[in-house]
Write a protein that holds these residues in place. Sequence first.
Motif, mmCIF file in Angstrom:
data_model
loop_
_atom_site.group_PDB
_atom_site.id
_atom_site.type_symbol
_atom_site.label_atom_id
_atom_site.label_comp_id
_atom_site.label_asym_id
_atom_site.label_seq_id
_atom_site.Cartn_x
_atom_site.Cartn_y
_atom_site.Cartn_z
ATOM 1 N N ALA A 1 -13.230 -0.749 -11.541
ATOM 2 C CA ALA A 1 -13.613 0.529 -12.349
ATOM 3 C C ALA A 1 -13.387 1.330 -11.310
ATOM 4 O O ALA A 1 -13.632 2.952 -11.413
ATOM 5 C CB ALA A 1 -14.946 0.593 -12.776
ATOM 6 N N SER A 2 -13.910 1.210 -9.875
ATOM 7 C CA SER A 2 -14.357 1.705 -8.352
ATOM 8 C C SER A 2 -12.905 2.324 -8.567
ATOM 9 O O SER A 2 -12.293 3.449 -6.834
ATOM 10 C CB SER A 2 -15.036 1.462 -7.843
ATOM 11 O OG SER A 2 -16.497 1.464 -8.050
ATOM 12 N N GLY A 3 -11.583 2.262 -8.404
ATOM 13 C CA GLY A 3 -10.096 2.236 -8.391
ATOM 14 C C GLY A 3 -9.887 1.044 -7.041
ATOM 15 O O GLY A 3 -8.820 1.958 -6.465
ATOM 16 N N MET A 4 -10.614 0.396 -6.712
ATOM 17 C CA MET A 4 -9.616 -0.515 -5.656
ATOM 18 C C MET A 4 -8.849 -1.801 -6.121
ATOM 19 O O MET A 4 -9.149 -2.291 -7.354
ATOM 20 C CB MET A 4 -11.521 -1.158 -5.160
ATOM 21 C CG MET A 4 -10.471 -2.433 -4.321
ATOM 22 S SD MET A 4 -12.222 -3.316 -3.427
ATOM 23 C CE MET A 4 -11.310 -4.172 -2.043
ATOM 24 N N ARG A 5 -7.427 -1.809 -5.243
ATOM 25 C CA ARG A 5 -6.626 -2.535 -6.181
ATOM 26 C C ARG A 5 -6.492 -3.372 -4.615
ATOM 27 O O ARG A 5 -6.295 -2.723 -3.725
ATOM 28 C CB ARG A 5 -5.766 -1.697 -6.030
ATOM 29 C CG ARG A 5 -4.174 -2.218 -6.828
ATOM 30 C CD ARG A 5 -3.387 -1.429 -7.905
ATOM 31 N NE ARG A 5 -2.683 -0.110 -6.229
ATOM 32 C CZ ARG A 5 -2.140 1.283 -6.282
ATOM 33 N NH1 ARG A 5 -1.648 1.266 -7.920
ATOM 34 N NH2 ARG A 5 -1.727 1.752 -6.281
ATOM 35 N N VAL A 6 -6.149 -4.644 -5.592
ATOM 36 C CA VAL A 6 -5.307 -5.747 -4.351
ATOM 37 C C VAL A 6 -3.908 -6.323 -4.613
ATOM 38 O O VAL A 6 -4.070 -6.457 -6.754
ATOM 39 C CB VAL A 6 -6.940 -6.953 -4.198
ATOM 40 C CG1 VAL A 6 -5.787 -7.954 -3.251
ATOM 41 C CG2 VAL A 6 -7.636 -6.916 -3.202
ATOM 42 N N ARG A 7 -3.186 -6.190 -3.892
ATOM 43 C CA ARG A 7 -2.098 -6.787 -4.323
ATOM 44 C C ARG A 7 -1.974 -8.487 -4.184
ATOM 45 O O ARG A 7 -2.183 -8.367 -2.953
ATOM 46 C CB ARG A 7 -1.022 -5.952 -4.399
ATOM 47 C CG ARG A 7 -1.131 -4.978 -5.095
ATOM 48 C CD ARG A 7 0.063 -3.539 -4.755
ATOM 49 N NE ARG A 7 0.815 -3.078 -5.532
ATOM 50 C CZ ARG A 7 0.195 -1.763 -5.560
ATOM 51 N NH1 ARG A 7 -0.155 -1.445 -4.284
ATOM 52 N NH2 ARG A 7 0.590 -0.669 -6.344
ATOM 53 N N ALA A 8 -1.135 -9.194 -4.274
ATOM 54 C CA ALA A 8 -1.246 -10.060 -3.833
ATOM 55 C C ALA A 8 -0.015 -11.918 -4.538
ATOM 56 O O ALA A 8 0.342 -11.237 -5.866
ATOM 57 C CB ALA A 8 -2.729 -11.239 -3.811
ATOM 58 N N ILE A 9 0.419 -12.836 -3.926
ATOM 59 C CA ILE A 9 2.044 -12.907 -4.580
ATOM 60 C C ILE A 9 1.025 -14.872 -4.074
ATOM 61 O O ILE A 9 0.336 -14.753 -3.820
ATOM 62 C CB ILE A 9 3.660 -13.245 -3.487
ATOM 63 C CG1 ILE A 9 2.453 -13.082 -2.148
ATOM 64 C CG2 ILE A 9 3.506 -11.243 -4.047
ATOM 65 C CD1 ILE A 9 4.188 -12.577 -1.733
ATOM 66 N N ASP A 10 2.073 -14.999 -5.204
ATOM 67 C CA ASP A 10 2.073 -16.674 -4.937
ATOM 68 C C ASP A 10 2.661 -17.648 -4.238
ATOM 69 O O ASP A 10 2.202 -18.494 -3.805
ATOM 70 C CB ASP A 10 2.129 -17.540 -6.473
ATOM 71 C CG ASP A 10 3.273 -17.014 -7.250
ATOM 72 O OD1 ASP A 10 3.988 -16.766 -6.061
ATOM 73 O OD2 ASP A 10 3.353 -16.876 -8.917
ATOM 74 N N TYR A 11 2.875 -16.962 -3.256
ATOM 75 C CA TYR A 11 4.212 -17.313 -1.745
ATOM 76 C C TYR A 11 2.480 -17.075 -1.139
ATOM 77 O O TYR A 11 3.029 -16.316 -0.338
ATOM 78 C CB TYR A 11 5.124 -17.296 -1.417
ATOM 79 C CG TYR A 11 6.210 -17.116 -1.061
ATOM 80 C CD1 TYR A 11 6.750 -18.595 -1.014
ATOM 81 C CD2 TYR A 11 5.905 -16.657 0.369
ATOM 82 C CE1 TYR A 11 6.828 -18.916 0.676
ATOM 83 C CE2 TYR A 11 6.331 -16.955 1.698
ATOM 84 C CZ TYR A 11 7.286 -17.861 1.459
ATOM 85 O OH TYR A 11 7.643 -18.571 2.717
ATOM 86 N N GLY A 12 2.282 -18.771 -0.339
ATOM 87 C CA GLY A 12 1.363 -18.895 0.888
ATOM 88 C C GLY A 12 0.134 -17.858 -0.069
ATOM 89 O O GLY A 12 -0.869 -17.767 1.136
ATOM 90 N N ILE B 1 -5.223 -4.196 0.507
ATOM 91 C CA ILE B 1 -6.022 -4.025 -0.058
ATOM 92 C C ILE B 1 -5.814 -2.090 -0.158
ATOM 93 O O ILE B 1 -6.458 -1.518 1.191
ATOM 94 C CB ILE B 1 -7.114 -4.519 0.098
ATOM 95 C CG1 ILE B 1 -6.739 -6.244 0.366
ATOM 96 C CG2 ILE B 1 -8.818 -4.099 -0.477
ATOM 97 C CD1 ILE B 1 -8.404 -6.863 1.058
ATOM 98 N N GLU B 2 -6.368 -1.676 -1.459
ATOM 99 C CA GLU B 2 -5.981 -0.448 -1.324
ATOM 100 C C GLU B 2 -7.665 0.050 -2.205
ATOM 101 O O GLU B 2 -7.811 -0.696 -2.536
ATOM 102 C CB GLU B 2 -4.851 0.495 -2.722
ATOM 103 C CG GLU B 2 -4.016 0.309 -1.674
ATOM 104 C CD GLU B 2 -3.107 0.520 -2.640
ATOM 105 O OE1 GLU B 2 -2.752 1.658 -2.751
ATOM 106 O OE2 GLU B 2 -2.332 -0.427 -3.971
ATOM 107 N N THR B 3 -8.357 1.039 -1.310
ATOM 108 C CA THR B 3 -9.530 1.349 -1.654
ATOM 109 C C THR B 3 -9.683 2.415 -1.302
ATOM 110 O O THR B 3 -9.811 3.551 -0.331
ATOM 111 C CB THR B 3 -11.103 0.208 -0.922
ATOM 112 O OG1 THR B 3 -11.658 0.727 -1.394
ATOM 113 C CG2 THR B 3 -10.970 0.763 0.693
#
Length: 211
Positions: free
Chosen positions: A87-98, A104-106
């Motif tokens: 809800a604070s706008g933080m965004r984390v992108r991850a992949i299942d490879y490794g 990490i956007e904040t």
Amino acid sequence: EDLRWMVAIDQQDTDNAFMEQVDAAGTPDGGVVVIASEPSDYRVIKLDRYGVLEWNQTYDLPAGRIPRSVSALPDGRIVQRYTLTNASGMRVRAIDYGGIILSIETPDRDGNMADIALGYDDLDAYLAETPYFGAIIGRYGNRIAKGKFTLDGQEYTLATNNMGNHLHGGLKGFDKVVWEAETTEGEEVGLRLHYVSKDMEEGYPGNLDVT
């Protein structure tokens, strides 16, 4: 020229899918892996160097509120990208490879967004030799001298990948495998990764079940 495709699947509130063309994915044999999508599934298609269909496989897309993108490894295995937000706008992108954390956007105190994690913009960069940015490390982190250790009186020889030493799990450590991924939703959103490292993988004895 290699054909490269990525299908971005948006499953937030609807079943609408959209396609995104990107530069990328030939195979070692000169063929190509293409990914195509429909609203409820996506299809991985393998063509040989002459454009003749070799195989195709359809994967279901379970409904969920976590957007994901799909791309292909040269051997045809699929890699999915997940985006977690709060809800604070933080965004984390991850992949299942490794289990790699791509970004990490904040927001800062003024609401300006910034990526505070080191990483690359596309899968190809992670397939090349990298400094393990954002990845799960294992079975062992750091170096094991000469790739050898003794356990219960027995010496084991590991794969060596760093000037005769064993580093961060070897030639195919946890950073180079595709993990089973499961999203968790509700009051807290998360991504649970699971992998079973088989007995003698990279030289390590015993099965290791990791979540």
